[in-house]
Design a protein around this motif. Structure first.
Motif, mmCIF file in Angstrom:
data_model
loop_
_atom_site.group_PDB
_atom_site.id
_atom_site.type_symbol
_atom_site.label_atom_id
_atom_site.label_comp_id
_atom_site.label_asym_id
_atom_site.label_seq_id
_atom_site.Cartn_x
_atom_site.Cartn_y
_atom_site.Cartn_z
ATOM 1 N N UNK A 1 33.099 30.925 50.582
ATOM 2 C CA UNK A 1 34.492 31.102 50.886
ATOM 3 C C UNK A 1 35.346 29.935 51.088
ATOM 4 N N UNK A 2 36.388 29.802 50.118
ATOM 5 C CA UNK A 2 37.478 28.721 49.918
ATOM 6 C C UNK A 2 38.343 28.860 50.970
ATOM 7 N N UNK A 3 38.912 30.200 50.850
ATOM 8 C CA UNK A 3 40.012 30.428 51.834
ATOM 9 C C UNK A 3 40.108 31.981 52.236
ATOM 10 N N UNK A 4 40.717 32.480 53.232
ATOM 11 C CA UNK A 4 40.762 33.861 53.563
ATOM 12 C C UNK A 4 41.283 34.905 52.669
ATOM 13 N N UNK A 5 40.539 35.892 52.418
ATOM 14 C CA UNK A 5 41.032 36.925 51.597
ATOM 15 C C UNK A 5 42.211 37.805 52.358
ATOM 16 N N UNK A 6 43.309 37.570 52.146
ATOM 17 C CA UNK A 6 44.352 37.992 52.913
ATOM 18 C C UNK A 6 45.215 39.135 52.103
ATOM 19 N N UNK A 7 45.186 39.035 50.864
ATOM 20 C CA UNK A 7 45.999 39.842 49.829
ATOM 21 C C UNK A 7 45.475 41.173 49.857
ATOM 22 N N UNK A 8 44.148 41.667 49.988
ATOM 23 C CA UNK A 8 43.729 43.194 50.255
ATOM 24 C C UNK A 8 43.158 43.470 48.752
#
Length: 139
Positions: free
Chosen positions: A96-103
């Protein structure tokens, strides 16, 4: 002359009368161990709005509830590996490089067998925590 009380009945009809509970219970038993998890999040019908397949990749569009829990789970694991499990078995680890916030997100590099099983898994109703056949918590 004796009369017989039994008539000839086709064997398939007897099997349907004899084993309906087995026929009805089988899908439930099969699917009980087929939940898809990203870390500790179970991805199921209530959290996945749409799945599309393209070659060896699956694209998942999450519901609002799914988007929130995946964002929280991936935020906890930035810079770390996160397991993608099917039926409790790890099928791949992702960094995980960055949170998955886009859905939405994509799972690539899947065999056709795993793709079919994942497509079935995300259509299953979301379980209650007590119904899960495997532990969701990790140390």
């Amino acid at each position: 002359m004796r009369r017989t009380l039994f008539r000839a009945v086709p064997l398939c009809f007897i099997a349907m009368l004899t084993f309906p509970s087995v026929l009805l219970a089988e899908p439930k038993l099969f699917f009980a161990n087929q939940y898809l998890q990203l870390g500790d999040v179970v991805l199921c019908r209530g959290k996945v709005a749409k799945v599309s397949s393209s070659g060896d990749a699956l694209s998942l569009l999450l519901t609002d509830a799914g988007r929130q829990v995946v964002a929280i789970e991936t935020a906890k694991h930035v810079g770390k590996d996160l397991a993608l499990r099917l039926g409790g078995q790890v099928i791949m680890n992702v960094r995980v490089h960055e949170p998955i916030t886009g859905g939405s997100f994509q799972i690539a590099g899947l065999s056709p067998n795993y793709s079919k099983r994942i497509l079935a898994a995300v259509r299953i109703s979301c379980p209650l925590p007590s119904q899960l056949p495997f532990a969701l918590s990790r140390d």
